[in-house]
Design a protein around this motif. Structure first.
Motif, short mmCIF file in Angstrom:
data_model
loop_
_atom_site.label_atom_id
_atom_site.label_comp_id
_atom_site.label_asym_id
_atom_site.label_seq_id
_atom_site.Cartn_x
_atom_site.Cartn_y
_atom_site.Cartn_z
N GLY A 183 0.75 -1.29 -0.10
CA GLY A 183 0.01 0.02 0.15
C GLY A 183 0.85 1.15 0.13
O GLY A 183 0.68 2.18 -0.66
N VAL A 184 1.84 1.33 0.69
CA VAL A 184 2.85 2.36 0.83
C VAL A 184 3.47 2.71 -0.52
O VAL A 184 3.50 3.66 -1.14
N ARG A 185 3.73 1.52 -1.35
CA ARG A 185 4.32 1.91 -2.75
C ARG A 185 3.23 2.54 -3.48
O ARG A 185 3.53 3.51 -4.37
N ILE A 186 1.90 2.02 -3.52
CA ILE A 186 0.92 2.58 -4.31
C ILE A 186 0.95 4.10 -3.72
O ILE A 186 0.46 4.83 -4.72
N ALA A 187 0.78 4.43 -2.62
CA ALA A 187 0.64 5.99 -2.10
C ALA A 187 1.73 6.72 -2.70
O ALA A 187 1.66 7.93 -3.10
N TYR A 188 3.11 6.34 -2.78
CA TYR A 188 4.30 6.99 -3.30
C TYR A 188 4.18 7.22 -4.82
O TYR A 188 4.71 8.17 -5.22
N GLU A 189 3.56 6.05 -5.25
CA GLU A 189 3.55 6.05 -6.80
C GLU A 189 2.48 7.15 -7.25
O GLU A 189 2.52 7.87 -8.41
N THR A 190 1.45 7.33 -6.62
CA THR A 190 0.27 8.19 -7.05
C THR A 190 -0.15 9.33 -6.12
O THR A 190 -0.85 10.44 -6.66
N GLY A 191 0.49 9.60 -5.07
CA GLY A 191 0.03 10.54 -4.29
C GLY A 191 -1.24 10.41 -3.24
O GLY A 191 -1.70 11.27 -2.68
N GLN A 192 -1.60 9.32 -3.32
CA GLN A 192 -2.97 8.79 -2.41
C GLN A 192 -2.41 8.86 -0.94
O GLN A 192 -1.56 8.46 -0.67
N ARG A 193 -3.43 9.56 -0.16
CA ARG A 193 -3.25 9.42 1.26
C ARG A 193 -4.26 9.13 2.24
O ARG A 193 -4.29 8.45 2.92
N ARG A 194 -5.65 9.67 1.52
CA ARG A 194 -6.83 9.50 2.42
C ARG A 194 -6.95 8.07 2.71
O ARG A 194 -7.62 7.83 4.22
N PRO A 195 -7.03 6.97 1.99
CA PRO A 195 -7.11 5.66 2.39
C PRO A 195 -6.54 5.23 3.78
O PRO A 195 -6.99 4.45 4.46
N PHE A 196 -5.40 5.86 4.13
CA PHE A 196 -4.52 5.47 5.69
C PHE A 196 -5.43 5.93 6.54
O PHE A 196 -5.27 5.55 7.79
#
Length: 790
Positions: free
Chosen positions: A669-682
């Motif tokens: 999940g962290v990799r997806i966040a870094y790749e896309t800029g997504q944060r809210r799901p955390f």
């Protein structure tokens, strides 16, 4: 009693000969082949009487019967015959074909019932009462077409006997193409012997076979049925009635099915019938040679039925095959969104059938040929499951442009429609492609409308797909930023401004950026309650899920419920709003209500992450893991949903005591966040689980930029504007630096190479974020912020 039933050439007579040759039980056998003379009942009995006379069987006194009627003589003799007797009647379909068939069947059946010594064997092409009624009262064996058809091993043995080399696969292919039709298979093998080539379907040979078959068919209705129903690939009973409208369709369909000429298969839409491939091809070639108009007539007849059974793609298919080009173009225009998103591969195939002069002059066909292969999913099975949504909110914005051009369907307009259709079909990569082509056109031709709609569409696609960093980067485009801030006020600018602000709000919420509060406050709610309006409601719901108090979340629940009542059922917008509603209901402790809402939505890649989230909230951890893992491989799944699924799996594993596995999933999940800029799901997993999985790593803890507890955050009211100065973007810092040496927007614009309007827009943002009302105050406050940053 034994009945051999099968069409012409299915080896009934051959089977009888082989059986009699190998049979040596001492039972006297009388073989009676029928011909056209038996089509009336008297002729049948006369033929049978002549055969018995020639056999000179014991118990049959020809002199006694000479003055009697043939029927009475035959029945009397067979009833008096006490010794075993086998009577074989070949070509039994001729018996009473024109008159008397029922009476003949009844008499023979009564004869078998009454005579223990008589064994009756009949060979026929059609289903007779002798078979259907006989099964109720006598010991009956039926050899059906499927029993007579040649299988792969039979074809292989036949080829070997004739010295033809053939593999098992080739034998199976030949049997399948010809439906195991023995005479057709033998003809093709014989052709291979004569021609010295491999045994395969020989079109000329099969055509000759079919010509003989059609010539042999005495029923005009059956011949018409064969030729017409061979036109479509397969057909239903309703289709047969449509293309053979003389009232005999169902009767002939039944005859051909039980006769073994038609294959029957069960589909989700009901029973479908088809001829073996090579037989159908030969029937089509022969019938179209004899009646060239037939194909067009059949497909025109099927168009109305296709509208009911298959929808627009079926109507289009028949219109193209009937060469009704005007009708086909009208269907493509009227049903563009449906065809584009639900049948892209079929649309590409059918577009290729248009004459070049038509294709070159129609912009939709050009879009299909040039762009749709790049937009369509890789597999035909991966098509949209959503009800297509008409993008009504775009119509007013673009109407003026195309009225001025005196053209309603240019290629750019159609690409815009295509991009919007793809957005609401969940095909965001296809949408981004279409809108990028629109923007490219705008750049090349200095077309402001195309540039704005192109980049606005790209922003929408990237935001929908959860590619937060890319969406925020697009928002830095100076022309787009100027329009979003409140530049020109034409229809296109208003549309882009409203949509752009909604996308900016969603992107900043997804990324939990410092400017999120201002972005949400800047949303302008559209006047029309359509999909764009629903997205504004969705953005506020997303914001409340992270930053809102319980009261804010309850208010968002009410707004989302209201939005659902205005949306078309089955669309992706409904699922987007519905899943957001479920998320807020779960957060509010109304898990049972949330489950009821989710159960009413389309089950697919949009809702799977919400389903996993709900199951996790219910403590059903393994089920949550299974659901979350199910759709992770779906290429259409947004980065937002993929991250939620990975985090739900991690949190569920942690609760199940599988800490190592949980940290591995958390890392994904962290990799997806870094790749896309997504944060809210955390923010959707509990602070305790997040803290345990993140450990004391400052970088991981920064992925959830919230106070340490959700309760502490939610004691603050939902802000309508930033409570503290927001972070300035890189571009805004450049504007501040230029402002130190300039007296106002004109100087900033000259220093940075931007338009004055764009400079004004950036300055408004800077002043608002700093809480300043003048240039001097902004410079003072910016120095203060600079010191805090240092």
């Amino acid at each position: 009693m034994t009945v051999l039933r099968g069409p012409r050439g299915f080896g009934k007579t051959t089977a009888l000969v082989e059986w009699l040759t190998g049979e040596d039980d001492g039972v006297p056998t009388v073989y009676v082949p029928l011909d056209e003379g038996s089509r009336l009942a008297p002729g049948f009995w006369a033929t049978l009487r002549a055969a018995l006379t020639a056999a000179d069987l014991d118990g049959y006194d020809s002199r006694e019967a000479e003055d009697d009627a043939d029927r009475a003589a035959v029945l009397g003799a067979l009833l008096r015959h006490e010794e075993p007797l086998r009577l074989i009647v070949d070509n039994y379909h001729e018996a009473g074909h024109l008159d008397g068939r029922s009476e003949i069947d009844d008499e023979l059946l009564e004869l078998v019932r009454s005579s223990a010594a008589l064994e009756l064997v009949v060979s026929t092409r059609s289903l007779r009462a002798l078979e259907t009624t006989g099964a109720l009262s006598v010991d009956l064996t039926v050899v059906r077409p499927a029993d007579l058809a040649m299988q792969a091993e039979d074809v292989l043995a036949l080829a070997q006997r004739h010295g033809v080399t053939m593999t098992v696969d080739e034998a199976a292919e030949l049997a399948m193409e010809l439906g195991g039709w023995p005479a057709a298979v033998r003809t093709c093998v014989a052709a291979a012997v004569v021609g010295g080539h491999q045994a395969a379907v020989d079109p000329g040979t099969v055509d000759g076979f079919i010509e003989a078959l059609l010539a042999d068919v005495r029923s005009t209705a059956l011949r018409e049925f064969l030729m017409r129903t061979a036109i479509p690939d397969e057909f239903s009973a309703a289709a047969a009635r449509a293309i053979v409208p003389d009232g005999t369709a169902l009767r002939e369909l039944r005859n051909l099915r039980v006769g073994g000429l038609l294959r029957e298969r069960e589909t989700v839409d009901g029973l479908r019938y088809a001829y073996p491939p090579a037989i159908r091809d030969a029937l089509r070639r022969v019938s179209l040679e004899l009646h060239p108009h037939l194909e067009r007539e059949v497909h025109i007849a099927l168009m109305a039925l296709a509208a009911q059974e298959e929808g627009p793609v079926g109507v289009l298919r028949h219109a193209v095959r009937a060469q009704e080009w005007d009708t086909a173009l009208r269907i493509i225009e009227e049903e563009w969104s449906t065809l584009l998103t639900q049948h892209p591969h079929r649309l590409i195939e059918l577009a290729g059938a248009f004459p070049r002069e038509i294709a070159d002059g129609d912009p939709r066909l050009q879009v299909i040929r040039r762009h749709l292969p790049r937009m369509a999913p890789s597999a035909e099975t991966e098509v949209s499951e959503w009800t297509p949504t008409g993008a009504h909110f775009v119509d007013a914005a673009v109407r003026q442009r195309w009225q001025e051009m005196q053209e309603t369907t240019d290629e750019v307009h159609i690409l815009i429609q295509s991009g919007l259709a793809a957005v609401f079909a969940g095909e965001q990569e296809a949408a981004a492609y279409a809108f990028e082509r629109v923007r490219d056109h705008g750049v090349r031709h200095d077309d402001r409308t195309a540039r704005l709609l192109g980049i606005g569409g790209m922003l929408t696609a990237k935001t929908f797909h959860g590619e937060t960093d890319l969406a925020l980067r697009l928002l830095e485009d100076e022309e787009l930023a100027d329009v979003i801030a409140g530049g020109d006020d034409d229809e296109v600018s208003r549309l882009v401004r409203v949509g752009g602000r909604i996308m900016r709000a969603i992107a900043t919420i997804d990324g939990m950026r410092p400017e999120v509060h201002e972005a949400v406050a800047d949303i302008v709610e559209p006047g029309r309650r359509d999909e764009l309006w629903a997205l504004a409601i969705h953005a506020r719901g997303l914001y409340a899920s992270v930053y809102g108090t319980p009261e804010d979340q309850a208010r968002a629940v009410g707004q989302l419920r209201a939005a659902l009542r205005h949306l078309e059922p089955g669309g992706i917008a409904e699922s987007t709003i519905g899943t957001q509603l479920v998320e807020l209901l779960v957060a509010g402790g109304m898990v049972d209500v949330a489950e009821q809402v989710l159960d009413r939505l389309v089950d697919g890649f949009v809702s799977s992450s919400t389903r996993a989230y709900l199951l996790h909230a219910q403590g059903r951890e393994q089920e949550a893991i299974d659901v979350a893992a199910r759709d992770l491989g779906d290429r259409r799944m947004t980065a937002r949903s993929r991250l939620i699924n990975e985090l739900i799996i991690a949190a569920a594993l942690f609760r199940l005591g599988q800490g190592t596995a949980a940290r591995r999933r958390f890392a994904r999940g962290v990799r997806i966040a870094y790749e896309t800029g997504q944060r809210r799901p955390f923010a959707l997993i509990s602070p305790e689980i997040f803290g345990a999985l993140a450990g004391n790593d400052p970088e991981l803890l920064a992925l959830r930029p919230l106070p340490s507890t959700t309760e502490a955050q939610r004691t603050q009211p939902l802000p309508s504007a930033p409570a503290v100065p927001s972070e300035l973007s890189a571009r805004e810092l450049q504007v501040l630096a230029a402002l130190q040496d300039s007296a106002g927007p004109a100087g900033v614009a000259a220093a940075l190479g931007m338009s004055v309007n764009t400079a004004k827009t950036h300055l408004r943002h800077v002043y608002r974020k700093l809480g300043a009302s003048s240039r001097d105050e902004a410079l003072v406050l910016s120095r203060g912020l600079g010191g805090e940053r240092r």
